[in-house]
Enzyme design. Structure first.
Site, PDB file in Angstrom:
ATOM      1  N   ASP A 182       0.846  -1.189   0.000  1.00 49.00           N
ATOM      2  CA  ASP A 182       0.000   0.000   0.000  1.00 49.00           C
ATOM      3  C   ASP A 182       0.882   1.240   0.000  1.00 49.00           C
ATOM      4  O   ASP A 182       2.019   1.202   0.492  1.00 49.00           O
ATOM      5  CB  ASP A 182      -0.923   0.017   1.226  1.00 49.00           C
ATOM      6  N   ASP A 191       4.568   2.846  -4.144  1.00 49.68           N
ATOM      7  CA  ASP A 191       3.883   3.783  -5.029  1.00 49.68           C
ATOM      8  C   ASP A 191       3.826   3.106  -6.382  1.00 49.68           C
ATOM      9  O   ASP A 191       4.833   3.025  -7.096  1.00 49.68           O
ATOM     10  CB  ASP A 191       4.664   5.097  -5.115  1.00 49.68           C
ATOM     11  N   ASN A 217      -5.018  -4.083  -7.292  1.00 50.91           N
ATOM     12  CA  ASN A 217      -6.222  -3.493  -6.732  1.00 50.91           C
ATOM     13  C   ASN A 217      -6.093  -1.999  -6.447  1.00 50.91           C
ATOM     14  O   ASN A 217      -7.098  -1.290  -6.427  1.00 50.91           O
ATOM     15  CB  ASN A 217      -6.592  -4.227  -5.439  1.00 50.91           C
ATOM     16  N   TYR A 276     -11.251   8.578 -14.672  1.00 52.55           N
ATOM     17  CA  TYR A 276     -11.453   7.269 -14.060  1.00 52.55           C
ATOM     18  C   TYR A 276     -12.037   6.290 -15.077  1.00 52.55           C
ATOM     19  O   TYR A 276     -11.608   5.131 -15.170  1.00 52.55           O
ATOM     20  CB  TYR A 276     -12.388   7.405 -12.859  1.00 52.55           C
ATOM     21  N   LYS A 295     -10.133   2.845 -16.253  1.00 51.88           N
ATOM     22  CA  LYS A 295     -10.676   1.508 -16.017  1.00 51.88           C
ATOM     23  C   LYS A 295     -11.012   0.781 -17.319  1.00 51.88           C
ATOM     24  O   LYS A 295     -10.913  -0.449 -17.384  1.00 51.88           O
ATOM     25  CB  LYS A 295     -11.901   1.607 -15.101  1.00 51.88           C
TER      26      LYS A 295
END
Length: 251
Positions: free
Chosen positions: A38, A61, A88, A154, A158
């Site tokens: 993370d 990162d 994810n 976004y 995606k």
């Protein structure tokens, strides 16, 4: 075929919260050794501590190639292999309409969501190719198959993740490597906190699509599908783009 993943090494980005945290816990419960990665080291450590000795925490990162290389090397140094990769980690945009989206916001969202997914995949693939096995599970979004589920950055990112998924699946189908994507609908995650920063014009325009579903999923419902895709039970599933949205995309 079993859905257990005993002794396999699962690398999960964005594991400090939300869907990523749920994935890390679910993979560990299925018997995997887990790398909880993370951007926030503290959050990653909390997830790893919840799992116990079967997990390590690594700060990463995903938009930085050197940071990604360190993540993969730490994984190999600790566990010796990578069997499952869950791409994810991601960020949401402000839902601004195309004319109102700043170049800075566009670049930031594409760099994390799309380039970040590519960088981690690229770094992991040589290890999966060497062992001639591996499963990659990408977290895309309903915005990856719709035009009105988020802002332009976004949505584009995606859609790109869906494209990466299909290309990796096709490219390495004969090398023992599978690549699939899940498309969450509205899910109770940390991204919900970004709502305060949504562009009012864009969110008003997108609201008719977003309001088509009243079901808010739990992160664990996404994690269960990821574990299945990482397991031998999904051995013949490759290149699949799977909505996990309670039927939202069926309408």
């Amino acid at each position: 075929m079993s859905t257990t993943i005993d002794h396999r090494v699962s690398l999960i980005t964005g594991a400090g919260s939300g869907i990523g945290r749920a994935m890390a816990i679910a993979f560990a419960a299925a018997g995997a050794q887990v790398v909880a990665a993370d951007l926030d080291q503290t959050s990653a450590e909390k997830t790893a501590a919840e799992i116990g000795d079967a997990a390590i925490a690594v700060a990463v990162d995903i938009a930085d190639q050197t940071s990604v290389a360190n993540l993969v090397q730490r994984t190999i140094d600790t566990f010796g292999r990578i069997d499952v990769l869950c791409n994810n980690a991601g960020i949401i945009d402000t839902m601004a309409l195309p004319a109102d989206m700043s170049i800075e916001e566009w670049d930031r969202v594409l760099r994390v969501n799309l380039t970040g997914t590519f960088l981690v995949t690229k770094a992991v693939l040589p290890h999966m190719l060497a062992q001639r096995s591996g499963s990659i599970v990408n977290t895309a979004s309903e915005a990856g198959i719709r035009g009105g589920a988020s802002g332009v950055a976004y949505t584009a990112s995606k859609h790109g993740v869906v494209g990466i998924t299909k290309n990796v699946a096709w490219s390495y189908a004969n090398d023992g490597i599978r690549c699939n994507a899940i498309l969450p609908g509205p899910t109770l995650t940390g991204l919900a906190g970004a709502a305060a920063n949504f562009d009012p014009t864009g969110s008003a325009r997108l609201r008719p699509i977003i309001s088509l579903t009243e079901r808010i999923a739990q992160p664990e419902q996404m994690a269960d599908v990821a574990v299945f895709l990482g397991s031998d039970a999904a051995a013949n599933i490759n290149g699949a783009i799977i909505p996990v949205d309670g039927g939202w995309s069926a309408g």
